[in-house]
Motif scaffolding. Structure first.
Motif, PDB file in Angstrom:
ATOM      1  N   ILE A 434     -34.480  71.289 -45.029  1.00 15.80           N
ATOM      2  CA  ILE A 434     -33.681  72.403 -44.521  1.00 15.80           C
ATOM      3  C   ILE A 434     -32.285  71.867 -44.246  1.00 15.80           C
ATOM      4  CG2 ILE A 434     -33.324  73.980 -42.601  1.00 15.80           C
ATOM      5  CD1 ILE A 434     -35.613  74.884 -44.262  1.00 15.80           C
ATOM      6  N   ALA A 435     -31.286  72.449 -44.887  1.00 18.57           N
ATOM      7  CA  ALA A 435     -29.886  72.098 -44.644  1.00 18.57           C
ATOM      8  C   ALA A 435     -29.258  73.240 -43.865  1.00 18.57           C
ATOM      9  CB  ALA A 435     -29.160  71.876 -45.961  1.00 18.57           C
ATOM     10  N   VAL A 436     -28.752  72.954 -42.676  1.00 19.03           N
ATOM     11  CA  VAL A 436     -28.210  74.009 -41.816  1.00 19.03           C
ATOM     12  C   VAL A 436     -26.785  73.659 -41.416  1.00 19.03           C
ATOM     13  CG1 VAL A 436     -29.322  72.941 -39.792  1.00 19.03           C
ATOM     14  CG2 VAL A 436     -28.557  75.328 -39.681  1.00 19.03           C
ATOM     15  N   PHE A 437     -25.907  74.666 -41.473  1.00 18.45           N
ATOM     16  CA  PHE A 437     -24.479  74.466 -41.250  1.00 18.45           C
ATOM     17  C   PHE A 437     -23.956  75.478 -40.229  1.00 18.45           C
ATOM     18  CE2 PHE A 437     -25.673  73.394 -45.541  1.00 18.45           C
ATOM     19  CZ  PHE A 437     -25.140  72.123 -45.702  1.00 18.45           C
ATOM     20  N   ASN A 438     -23.141  74.988 -39.314  1.00 11.96           N
ATOM     21  CA  ASN A 438     -22.395  75.873 -38.422  1.00 11.96           C
ATOM     22  C   ASN A 438     -20.937  75.839 -38.878  1.00 11.96           C
ATOM     23  OD1 ASN A 438     -21.261  77.388 -36.402  1.00 11.96           O
ATOM     24  ND2 ASN A 438     -21.489  75.823 -34.815  1.00 11.96           N
ATOM     25  N   TYR A 439     -20.658  76.614 -39.899  1.00 11.19           N
ATOM     26  CA  TYR A 439     -19.306  76.620 -40.473  1.00 11.19           C
ATOM     27  C   TYR A 439     -18.446  77.610 -39.681  1.00 11.19           C
ATOM     28  CZ  TYR A 439     -15.637  76.854 -44.056  1.00 11.19           C
ATOM     29  OH  TYR A 439     -14.434  76.815 -44.719  1.00 11.19           O
ATOM     30  N   SER A 440     -18.241  77.277 -38.410  1.00 10.12           N
ATOM     31  CA  SER A 440     -17.446  78.135 -37.529  1.00 10.12           C
ATOM     32  C   SER A 440     -16.866  77.292 -36.407  1.00 10.12           C
ATOM     33  CB  SER A 440     -18.309  79.261 -36.939  1.00 10.12           C
ATOM     34  OG  SER A 440     -19.132  78.777 -35.890  1.00 10.12           O
ATOM     35  N   ASP A 441     -16.024  77.894 -35.602  1.00  7.49           N
ATOM     36  CA  ASP A 441     -15.300  77.152 -34.571  1.00  7.49           C
ATOM     37  C   ASP A 441     -15.920  77.263 -33.187  1.00  7.49           C
ATOM     38  OD1 ASP A 441     -14.738  79.777 -34.156  1.00  7.49           O
ATOM     39  OD2 ASP A 441     -12.565  79.615 -34.333  1.00  7.49           O
ATOM     40  N   GLU A 442     -17.177  77.707 -33.094  1.00  9.56           N
ATOM     41  CA  GLU A 442     -17.878  77.747 -31.812  1.00  9.56           C
ATOM     42  C   GLU A 442     -19.292  77.204 -31.982  1.00  9.56           C
ATOM     43  OE1 GLU A 442     -17.746  81.312 -29.502  1.00  9.56           O
ATOM     44  OE2 GLU A 442     -15.755  81.875 -30.244  1.00  9.56           O
ATOM     45  N   GLU A 443     -19.870  76.710 -30.881  1.00  6.40           N
ATOM     46  CA  GLU A 443     -21.235  76.205 -30.936  1.00  6.40           C
ATOM     47  C   GLU A 443     -22.203  77.318 -31.301  1.00  6.40           C
ATOM     48  OE1 GLU A 443     -21.935  74.537 -27.092  1.00  6.40           O
ATOM     49  OE2 GLU A 443     -21.136  72.572 -27.665  1.00  6.40           O
ATOM     50  N   SER A 444     -23.321  76.925 -31.888  1.00  2.00           N
ATOM     51  CA  SER A 444     -24.322  77.917 -32.276  1.00  2.00           C
ATOM     52  C   SER A 444     -25.694  77.263 -32.330  1.00  2.00           C
ATOM     53  CB  SER A 444     -23.983  78.507 -33.645  1.00  2.00           C
ATOM     54  OG  SER A 444     -24.973  79.426 -34.061  1.00  2.00           O
ATOM     55  N   GLY A 445     -26.721  78.061 -32.024  1.00  2.00           N
ATOM     56  CA  GLY A 445     -28.085  77.568 -32.105  1.00  2.00           C
ATOM     57  C   GLY A 445     -29.034  78.638 -32.588  1.00  2.00           C
ATOM     58  N   GLY A 446     -30.215  78.227 -32.976  1.00  2.00           N
ATOM     59  CA  GLY A 446     -31.218  79.173 -33.434  1.00  2.00           C
ATOM     60  C   GLY A 446     -32.458  78.462 -33.918  1.00  2.00           C
ATOM     61  N   HIS A 447     -33.438  79.252 -34.328  1.00  2.00           N
ATOM     62  CA  HIS A 447     -34.707  78.733 -34.824  1.00  2.00           C
ATOM     63  C   HIS A 447     -34.832  79.014 -36.318  1.00  2.00           C
ATOM     64  CE1 HIS A 447     -36.674  77.985 -30.844  1.00  2.00           C
ATOM     65  NE2 HIS A 447     -35.717  78.821 -30.461  1.00  2.00           N
ATOM     66  N   ILE A 448     -35.392  78.053 -37.047  1.00  2.00           N
ATOM     67  CA  ILE A 448     -35.609  78.196 -38.485  1.00  2.00           C
ATOM     68  C   ILE A 448     -37.106  78.048 -38.740  1.00  2.00           C
ATOM     69  CG2 ILE A 448     -35.062  77.298 -40.775  1.00  2.00           C
ATOM     70  CD1 ILE A 448     -32.542  76.025 -39.351  1.00  2.00           C
ATOM     71  N   ALA A 449     -37.714  79.080 -39.272  1.00  2.00           N
ATOM     72  CA  ALA A 449     -39.167  79.081 -39.483  1.00  2.00           C
ATOM     73  C   ALA A 449     -39.575  78.033 -40.504  1.00  2.00           C
ATOM     74  CB  ALA A 449     -39.624  80.464 -39.935  1.00  2.00           C
ATOM     75  N   LEU A 450     -40.599  77.258 -40.152  1.00  2.00           N
ATOM     76  CA  LEU A 450     -41.204  76.288 -41.074  1.00  2.00           C
ATOM     77  C   LEU A 450     -42.658  76.710 -41.286  1.00  2.00           C
ATOM     78  CD1 LEU A 450     -39.830  72.868 -39.736  1.00  2.00           C
ATOM     79  CD2 LEU A 450     -38.742  74.507 -41.264  1.00  2.00           C
ATOM     80  N   ASP A 451     -42.826  77.860 -41.914  1.00  2.00           N
ATOM     81  CA  ASP A 451     -44.163  78.441 -42.037  1.00  2.00           C
ATOM     82  C   ASP A 451     -45.004  77.813 -43.138  1.00  2.00           C
ATOM     83  OD1 ASP A 451     -42.739  79.398 -44.135  1.00  2.00           O
ATOM     84  OD2 ASP A 451     -42.836  81.507 -43.556  1.00  2.00           O
ATOM     85  N   ASP A 452     -44.443  76.787 -43.822  1.00  2.00           N
ATOM     86  CA  ASP A 452     -45.205  76.134 -44.882  1.00  2.00           C
ATOM     87  C   ASP A 452     -45.789  74.799 -44.423  1.00  2.00           C
ATOM     88  OD1 ASP A 452     -42.777  74.909 -44.620  1.00  2.00           O
ATOM     89  OD2 ASP A 452     -42.188  75.091 -46.728  1.00  2.00           O
TER      90      ASP A 452
END
Length: 498
Positions: A434-452
């Motif tokens: 999983i490659a995840v990017f916060n291409y913005s000027d503020e912090e960010s968080g979240g969940h990414i499902a790993l259902d496999d």
């Protein structure tokens, strides 16, 4: 797809500026030609996981274009803006006003180029060169041959409604595209002339024996409709009619009969990329992705990527800078921004085009007419970042795996601005990333499902490749709530799991 797979790293080097740089480093008595590039410099390319070097500007140039570059006020003024204090010796002439497709003696001629190619090949690196099909230099060898005058677009003998600035005194047209003025150091080739088509096909076949790939300058200008848009009335007035077939389809077919493994990459704009792929090109510039990334409108960026098939992306060339575009550090607003933009693009299927100086975080423009850019210290930390990023992307997971864009969610935890996250997934057998990017000027968080995930152990190991960390997580939670990520502005992470 067999020639390029899901993509590889392509490194563009301006040949004559590179030699100037190496002479400054090692001494002019050591670096006489391109064949003298030290093994240490080739090894560095290997360390950065370069698969192919695009050595720009190796062909013979003429005196006309060089003199114009030294005297035309607009060009001279531009040099002063990017290289204060430049001297006349710094002006080397445009590599896209080719006199003849023989190797420039400034880099040592054909024998030196082939020795350099062998050095690359010994380390598993391929060589790409330029083809400039739309035009030749004003003082090219074909322009000097009376029998080849009809290779070029000519001003009609009657009629006065043609722009005089587009033609030379002898009636030959200057090269141009439909949306800008004529390029005064070039002469426009006539692709409605069957003899010219035959001659340029021979050039294509010849060049394919000298390298492993060709970057084709402004390749879309040779399409019949683009040639008509530029020169239709002029050609019609001279009795030329639109050919039934496209030049590229016939020429590439002829070239592949002798060089089936040759990689062709087209510089192309105006949404004509798919047409060139259908005609036989392996990859085309994705300028639309560059522009969308530069705008930093995340909905548009994700919408653009999501609208493209994996096959389209794999046939695309992704970049945040090259010799035509501004330096990414300057254009994207700093190194963090530029590095995130680059990694986001390079994590897609396709060719990863990186430019001379990009690894070191250089912000100063290297004008193609000059042998150097303004002095600027190299950023070793930035080089380490690119070395690590390229090593990650060199894994067969990113070269042979399947790709898709996936979403992130907040798992009911409130506003973590999860919309700022852009997430991709690569899969090859049991391996996933999983490659995840916060291409913005503020912090960010979240969940990414790993259902496999199939593991049932209480502690499940996930590796974060860019930082080299390993995390223990509960597999049931990963499947139900997902992997939690929290990224600083312009941050990124690569999570590998099985």
């Amino acid at each position: 797809m067999s020639r390029i797979g899901k993509g590889f790293t392509l490194y563009e080097i301006n040949s004559r500026p590179w030699l100037f740089e190496l002479r400054e480093k090692y001494g002019a008595e050591v670096i006489r030609t391109i064949a003298d590039v030290p093994d240490a410099e080739i090894e560095k390319l290997k360390e950065f996981r370069v698969h192919m070097v695009w050595l720009q500007g190796v062909w013979k140039l003429g005196k006309f274009g060089l003199e114009m570059d030294k005297t035309e006020p607009g060009r001279v003024g531009a040099y002063g803006r990017v290289l204060p204090g430049f001297t006349e010796d710094d002006i080397i002439g445009s590599p896209y006003a080719v006199v003849e497709y023989v190797v420039n003696e400034d880099i040592g001629g054909d024998e030196a180029l082939q020795e350099f190619r062998k050095k690359l090949s010994d380390r598993g690196i391929k060589l790409m060169l330029d083809l400039v099909p739309n035009h030749m230099a004003v003082d090219s060898e074909w322009m000097k041959d009376e029998e080849k005058k009809e290779y070029f677009v000519r001003k009609p003998s009657s009629g006065s409604d043609f722009n005089p600035h587009e033609f030379m005194a002898d009636g030959t047209a200057h090269g141009k595209d439909p949306y800008c003025g004529a390029w005064p150091d070039t002469a426009q080739l006539n692709y409605f002339n069957p003899e010219l088509r035959k001659a340029m096909t021979e050039v294509l076949v010849k060049l394919a024996s000298s390298c492993d790939g060709l970057r084709v300058d402004m390749a879309m200008l040779i399409l019949n409709k683009c040639h008509n848009q530029c020169w239709g009335p002029v050609l019609a007035a001279n009795g030329w009619s639109t050919p039934q077939d496209e030049f590229w389809g016939d020429a590439i077919k002829a070239m592949r009969q002798k060089h089936p493994d040759m990689i062709l990459m087209a510089e192309v704009y105006w949404g004509l990329d798919s047409e060139l792929i259908e005609l036989g090109f392996d990859a085309t510039y994705d300028k639309a992705l560059y522009d969308t990334t530069l705008s930093r409108h995340l909905d548009n960026l994700r919408g653009y990527i999501g609208s493209k098939s994996e096959a389209f992306l794999a046939h695309s060339t992704h970049f945040v800078e090259n010799h035509d575009e501004p330096r990414a550090v300057a254009e994207f607003g700093g190194k963090m921004n530029a590095n995130c933009a680059a990694a986001l693009q390079f994590a897609l299927p396709g060719i990863r085009l990186q430019f001379h100086g990009q690894w070191a975080g250089i912000s100063k423009t290297l004008d193609v007419h000059l042998r150097r850019h303004a002095e600027e210290p190299r950023d070793e930390k930035n080089e380490k970042y690119y070395k690590r990023l390229n090593a990650i992307l060199d894994d067969e997971l990113f070269r042979k795996g399947s790709f898709k864009m996936v979403g992130a969610h907040d798992a009911g935890e409130g506003d973590r601005q999860v919309w700022r996250l852009t997430t991709f997934k690569w899969t090859l057998g049991a391996r996933k990333c999983i490659a995840v990017f916060n291409y913005s000027d503020e912090e960010s968080g979240g969940h990414i499902a790993l259902d496999d995930i199939t593991a049932t152990d209480k502690e499940y190991k996930i590796q974060e490749l860019l930082g080299g960390n390993e995390y223990s997580r509960n597999p049931e939670e990963l499947k139900s709530r997902g992997l939690f990520v929290w990224l600083r502005p312009f941050g990124m992470q690569f999570f590998q799991y099985t």
